[in-house]
Design a protein around this motif. Sequence first.
Motif, PDB file in Angstrom:
ATOM      1  N   ALA A  62       0.991  -0.956  -0.191  1.00 48.76           N
ATOM      2  CA  ALA A  62      -0.116  -0.495   0.503  1.00 48.76           C
ATOM      3  C   ALA A  62       0.785   1.108   0.186  1.00 48.76           C
ATOM      4  N   ARG A  63       0.578   2.437  -0.624  1.00 51.93           N
ATOM      5  CA  ARG A  63       1.654   3.082  -1.332  1.00 51.93           C
ATOM      6  C   ARG A  63       0.729   4.055  -1.620  1.00 51.93           C
ATOM      7  N   GLN A  64       1.533   5.837  -1.360  1.00 52.70           N
ATOM      8  CA  GLN A  64       1.167   6.621  -1.713  1.00 52.70           C
ATOM      9  C   GLN A  64       0.979   6.790  -3.674  1.00 52.70           C
TER      10      GLN A  64
ATOM     11  N   ALA B 225       3.626   5.598 -10.868  1.00 46.50           N
ATOM     12  CA  ALA B 225       4.953   5.539 -10.527  1.00 46.50           C
ATOM     13  C   ALA B 225       5.878   3.799 -11.427  1.00 46.50           C
ATOM     14  N   SER B 226       4.959   2.887  -9.965  1.00 46.98           N
ATOM     15  CA  SER B 226       5.489   1.594 -10.690  1.00 46.98           C
ATOM     16  C   SER B 226       5.447   0.640 -12.342  1.00 46.98           C
ATOM     17  N   GLY B 227       3.521   1.691 -12.035  1.00 50.53           N
ATOM     18  CA  GLY B 227       2.669   1.486 -13.522  1.00 50.53           C
ATOM     19  C   GLY B 227       3.209   1.845 -14.945  1.00 50.53           C
TER      20      GLY B 227
ATOM     21  N   ALA C 173       6.694   2.491 -15.404  1.00 47.36           N
ATOM     22  CA  ALA C 173       7.711   1.488 -15.742  1.00 47.36           C
ATOM     23  C   ALA C 173       7.618  -0.008 -15.634  1.00 47.36           C
ATOM     24  N   ARG C 174       6.371  -0.904 -15.197  1.00 46.53           N
ATOM     25  CA  ARG C 174       5.876  -2.127 -15.791  1.00 46.53           C
ATOM     26  C   ARG C 174       5.866  -1.623 -17.848  1.00 46.53           C
ATOM     27  N   TRP C 175       4.574  -0.740 -17.841  1.00 38.65           N
ATOM     28  CA  TRP C 175       5.077  -0.583 -18.948  1.00 38.65           C
ATOM     29  C   TRP C 175       5.555  -0.465 -19.560  1.00 38.65           C
TER      30      TRP C 175
ATOM     31  N   LEU D 231       6.493  -8.946 -10.777  1.00 40.96           N
ATOM     32  CA  LEU D 231       5.787  -8.674  -9.016  1.00 40.96           C
ATOM     33  C   LEU D 231       6.837  -7.842  -8.228  1.00 40.96           C
ATOM     34  N   ARG D 232       6.968  -7.209  -7.578  1.00 46.86           N
ATOM     35  CA  ARG D 232       7.227  -6.856  -6.359  1.00 46.86           C
ATOM     36  C   ARG D 232       8.210  -7.810  -5.073  1.00 46.86           C
ATOM     37  N   ALA D 233       8.975  -7.962  -5.557  1.00 48.45           N
ATOM     38  CA  ALA D 233       8.994  -9.100  -4.362  1.00 48.45           C
ATOM     39  C   ALA D 233       9.149  -8.481  -2.652  1.00 48.45           C
TER      40      ALA D 233
ATOM     41  N   SER E 268      11.415  -8.317  -1.074  1.00 45.06           N
ATOM     42  CA  SER E 268      12.374  -7.566  -0.666  1.00 45.06           C
ATOM     43  C   SER E 268      12.432  -6.226  -1.238  1.00 45.06           C
ATOM     44  N   GLY E 269      12.234  -5.718  -2.462  1.00 42.97           N
ATOM     45  CA  GLY E 269      11.034  -4.813  -2.990  1.00 42.97           C
ATOM     46  C   GLY E 269      12.189  -5.260  -4.556  1.00 42.97           C
ATOM     47  N   ALA E 270      13.194  -5.552  -4.926  1.00 40.96           N
ATOM     48  CA  ALA E 270      13.445  -6.228  -5.958  1.00 40.96           C
ATOM     49  C   ALA E 270      12.023  -6.772  -7.364  1.00 40.96           C
TER      50      ALA E 270
ATOM     51  N   ALA F  46      13.384   1.699 -12.553  1.00 36.31           N
ATOM     52  CA  ALA F  46      12.983   2.929 -11.313  1.00 36.31           C
ATOM     53  C   ALA F  46      12.233   4.239 -12.559  1.00 36.31           C
ATOM     54  N   HIS F  47      12.330   4.629 -11.623  1.00 36.53           N
ATOM     55  CA  HIS F  47      11.532   6.639 -11.723  1.00 36.53           C
ATOM     56  C   HIS F  47      12.033   7.159 -10.609  1.00 36.53           C
ATOM     57  N   ASP F  48      12.071   8.373 -10.774  1.00 36.61           N
ATOM     58  CA  ASP F  48      11.694  10.053 -10.103  1.00 36.61           C
ATOM     59  C   ASP F  48      10.059  10.244 -10.156  1.00 36.61           C
TER      60      ASP F  48
ATOM     61  N   ILE G   5      19.141  -0.215 -12.344  1.00 34.24           N
ATOM     62  CA  ILE G   5      18.857   1.024 -13.352  1.00 34.24           C
ATOM     63  C   ILE G   5      18.091   2.329 -12.482  1.00 34.24           C
ATOM     64  N   ASP G   6      19.127   3.547 -12.434  1.00 33.17           N
ATOM     65  CA  ASP G   6      18.168   4.931 -12.096  1.00 33.17           C
ATOM     66  C   ASP G   6      18.153   5.687 -12.480  1.00 33.17           C
ATOM     67  N   VAL G   7      16.708   6.464 -11.852  1.00 33.15           N
ATOM     68  CA  VAL G   7      16.838   7.584 -13.264  1.00 33.15           C
ATOM     69  C   VAL G   7      16.294   9.246 -12.062  1.00 33.15           C
TER      70      VAL G   7
ATOM     71  N   LYS H 158      25.627   4.884  -7.209  1.00 31.95           N
ATOM     72  CA  LYS H 158      24.789   3.836  -6.102  1.00 31.95           C
ATOM     73  C   LYS H 158      23.927   3.149  -5.662  1.00 31.95           C
ATOM     74  N   GLU H 159      22.527   3.400  -6.144  1.00 30.40           N
ATOM     75  CA  GLU H 159      21.816   3.061  -6.529  1.00 30.40           C
ATOM     76  C   GLU H 159      21.533   1.749  -7.461  1.00 30.40           C
ATOM     77  N   ALA H 160      22.328   2.269  -8.710  1.00 31.57           N
ATOM     78  CA  ALA H 160      21.862   1.415  -9.563  1.00 31.57           C
ATOM     79  C   ALA H 160      22.374  -0.370  -9.040  1.00 31.57           C
TER      80      ALA H 160
ATOM     81  N   TYR I 223      23.593  -0.835  -5.722  1.00 31.42           N
ATOM     82  CA  TYR I 223      22.949  -1.390  -5.080  1.00 31.42           C
ATOM     83  C   TYR I 223      22.150  -2.092  -5.529  1.00 31.42           C
ATOM     84  N   LYS I 224      20.790  -2.245  -6.284  1.00 33.67           N
ATOM     85  CA  LYS I 224      19.703  -2.804  -7.717  1.00 33.67           C
ATOM     86  C   LYS I 224      20.410  -4.112  -8.339  1.00 33.67           C
ATOM     87  N   ALA I 225      21.472  -3.738  -8.954  1.00 34.53           N
ATOM     88  CA  ALA I 225      22.652  -4.477  -9.737  1.00 34.53           C
ATOM     89  C   ALA I 225      22.824  -6.147  -8.775  1.00 34.53           C
TER      90      ALA I 225
ATOM     91  N   ILE J 253      21.912  -5.901   1.939  1.00 34.33           N
ATOM     92  CA  ILE J 253      21.310  -4.651   2.237  1.00 34.33           C
ATOM     93  C   ILE J 253      22.737  -4.798   2.509  1.00 34.33           C
ATOM     94  N   LEU J 254      22.932  -3.201   0.838  1.00 29.66           N
ATOM     95  CA  LEU J 254      24.780  -2.315   1.609  1.00 29.66           C
ATOM     96  C   LEU J 254      23.699  -0.875   1.218  1.00 29.66           C
ATOM     97  N   GLY J 255      24.804  -0.197   2.344  1.00 22.78           N
ATOM     98  CA  GLY J 255      24.729   1.121   1.972  1.00 22.78           C
ATOM     99  C   GLY J 255      25.796   2.155   1.379  1.00 22.78           C
TER     100      GLY J 255
HETATM  101  C1  LIG Z   1      16.410  -0.250  -3.779  1.00 20.09           C
HETATM  102  C2  LIG Z   1      16.330   1.378  -3.475  1.00 20.09           C
HETATM  103  C3  LIG Z   1      17.930   1.961  -3.609  1.00 20.09           C
HETATM  104  C4  LIG Z   1      15.408   2.146  -4.621  1.00 20.09           C
HETATM  105  O1  LIG Z   1      15.383   3.486  -4.264  1.00 20.09           O
HETATM  106  P1  LIG Z   1      13.978   4.117  -4.780  1.00 20.09           P
HETATM  107  O2  LIG Z   1      14.965   6.010  -4.924  1.00 20.09           O
HETATM  108  O3  LIG Z   1      13.228   4.297  -3.599  1.00 20.09           O
HETATM  109  O4  LIG Z   1      12.996   4.498  -6.102  1.00 20.09           O
HETATM  110  P2  LIG Z   1      13.875   3.957  -7.305  1.00 20.09           P
HETATM  111  O5  LIG Z   1      12.804   4.729  -8.480  1.00 20.09           O
HETATM  112  O6  LIG Z   1      14.914   3.580  -7.813  1.00 20.09           O
HETATM  113  O7  LIG Z   1      13.629   2.489  -7.782  1.00 20.09           O
HETATM  114  C5  LIG Z   1      12.174   1.620  -7.650  1.00 20.09           C
HETATM  115  C6  LIG Z   1      12.449   0.253  -7.765  1.00 20.09           C
HETATM  116  O8  LIG Z   1      13.875  -0.172  -7.818  1.00 20.09           O
HETATM  117  C7  LIG Z   1      13.453  -1.640  -7.332  1.00 20.09           C
HETATM  118  N1  LIG Z   1      14.049  -2.350  -6.282  1.00 20.09           N
HETATM  119  C8  LIG Z   1      13.451  -2.024  -5.259  1.00 20.09           C
HETATM  120  N2  LIG Z   1      14.112  -2.543  -3.948  1.00 20.09           N
HETATM  121  C9  LIG Z   1      14.941  -3.253  -4.702  1.00 20.09           C
HETATM  122  C10 LIG Z   1      16.404  -4.580  -4.244  1.00 20.09           C
HETATM  123  N3  LIG Z   1      16.668  -4.604  -3.516  1.00 20.09           N
HETATM  124  N4  LIG Z   1      17.130  -5.391  -5.460  1.00 20.09           N
HETATM  125  C11 LIG Z   1      16.884  -4.128  -6.398  1.00 20.09           C
HETATM  126  N5  LIG Z   1      15.842  -3.422  -7.099  1.00 20.09           N
HETATM  127  C12 LIG Z   1      14.941  -2.644  -6.221  1.00 20.09           C
HETATM  128  C13 LIG Z   1      11.908  -1.902  -7.713  1.00 20.09           C
HETATM  129  O9  LIG Z   1      12.155  -2.493  -8.853  1.00 20.09           O
HETATM  130  C14 LIG Z   1      11.481  -0.369  -7.303  1.00 20.09           C
HETATM  131  O10 LIG Z   1      10.654  -0.416  -8.035  1.00 20.09           O
HETATM  132  P3  LIG Z   1       8.942  -0.805  -7.619  1.00 20.09           P
HETATM  133  O11 LIG Z   1       8.774   0.448  -6.651  1.00 20.09           O
HETATM  134  O12 LIG Z   1       7.983  -0.256  -9.172  1.00 20.09           O
HETATM  135  O13 LIG Z   1       8.350  -2.475  -7.938  1.00 20.09           O
HETATM  136  C15 LIG Z   1      16.034   1.341  -2.293  1.00 20.09           C
HETATM  137  O14 LIG Z   1      14.197   0.858  -2.473  1.00 20.09           O
HETATM  138  C16 LIG Z   1      16.322   0.430  -1.299  1.00 20.09           C
HETATM  139  O15 LIG Z   1      15.389  -0.649  -1.170  1.00 20.09           O
HETATM  140  N6  LIG Z   1      17.187   1.041  -0.170  1.00 20.09           N
HETATM  141  C17 LIG Z   1      17.793   0.894   0.941  1.00 20.09           C
HETATM  142  C18 LIG Z   1      19.072   0.566   0.571  1.00 20.09           C
HETATM  143  C19 LIG Z   1      19.822   1.635   0.469  1.00 20.09           C
HETATM  144  O16 LIG Z   1      18.876   2.627   0.392  1.00 20.09           O
HETATM  145  N7  LIG Z   1      20.747   1.709   0.765  1.00 20.09           N
HETATM  146  C20 LIG Z   1      21.953   3.069   0.231  1.00 20.09           C
HETATM  147  C21 LIG Z   1      21.901   2.959  -1.191  1.00 20.09           C
HETATM  148  S1  LIG Z   1      23.328   1.497  -1.814  1.00 20.09           S
END
Ligand SMILES: CC(C)(COP(=O)(O)OP(=O)(O)OC[C@H]1O[C@@H](n2cnc3c(N)ncnc32)[C@H](O)[C@@H]1OP(=O)(O)O)[C@@H](O)C(=O)NCCC(=O)NCCS
Length: 218
Positions: A51-53, A59-61, A63-65, A82-84, A86-88, A100-102, A121-123, A160-162, A164-166, A174-176
């Motif tokens: 549940a979210r705003q 934005a998620s819609g 990205a999935r489109w 799907l969104r696991a 974990s968020g992935a 990703a979405h801004d 990926i990050d934007v 760093k966000e990209a 982390y997602k990779a 979970i990385l900082g």
């Molecule tokens: C993954 C994360 C960095 C995404 O950042 P965000 O600014 O919230 O959102 P973005 O628009 O960049 O990305 C959103 C997408 O990331 C993806 N995502 C979320 N958690 C993920 C994970 N653990 N692994 C891979 N992808 C993930 C999802 O596809 C999500 O899209 P959705 O919400 O439509 O399903 C953040 O949600 C997170 O989990 N942070 C915890 C760890 C952290 O912040 N560490 C410091 C950065 S290295």
Amino acid sequence: MTTPPEVALAQTSLLRAMAAIAPGSVRIGCRVIRDADETHLLPEEARSLPARQPAMRCASGAARWIAHGLLAEFCVNDTAVLRAPSGAPVWPEGITGSLAHDNEMAVAAIAPVGRIASLGIDVEPALALPDDILALVATRADRTDAADRHLAGRILFSAKEAVYKAVYPLDREILGYEDIAVDLDAGHATTKTGRRVSLAYCVAPRVVVLAFVEQGAG
Ligand SMILES: CC(C)(COP(=O)(O)OP(=O)(O)OC[C@H]1O[C@@H](n2cnc3c(N)ncnc32)[C@H](O)[C@@H]1OP(=O)(O)O)[C@@H](O)C(=O)NCCC(=O)NCCS
């Protein structure tokens, strides 16, 4: 409904910039987020999102489109991303990808698992990163000399966000920000989990960073 010309131009310009940085096997796409983009979520996708705003669901819609269109290029149709917990995002067997979405733009990248083991990926808007956030993100190990000075902090943050997602789908850790050392000048990053991640970025008209782990790297 017809797309306003400025929206179409923003998408076309970003798509061109992203295409110029993407490795050959990577399919990428972008979409300016529109009202009611949450209607592009398949029912299972909608249920998998917490549940979210409304703006976040939109934005998620969006990205999935994009993801559905990219998957169709691999003849994978009507498959939910799907969104696991974990968020992935959860990709079909044999495919890796990232979303990703801004506030205004959604992006996605996918690739067949092969030379590339995992993608991120990050934007971000092409605006200087506020100093207080930069202080949280940057470490002495980071190298950004080759980047535009005004945007170096924003690109570093996005990288760093990209990264982390990779790496999350591979390591489930979970990385900082301090756990990822980025060398924008050399085009790679390393994580405290020992991963070496390749980086590519564009800055016009938005910052987009692609991170990819190659098979056998780290
Ligand atoms: C993954 C994360 C960095 C995404 O950042 P965000 O600014 O919230 O959102 P973005 O628009 O960049 O990305 C959103 C997408 O990331 C993806 N995502 C979320 N958690 C993920 C994970 N653990 N692994 C891979 N992808 C993930 C999802 O596809 C999500 O899209 P959705 O919400 O439509 O399903 C953040 O949600 C997170 O989990 N942070 C915890 C760890 C952290 O912040 N560490 C410091 C950065 S290295």
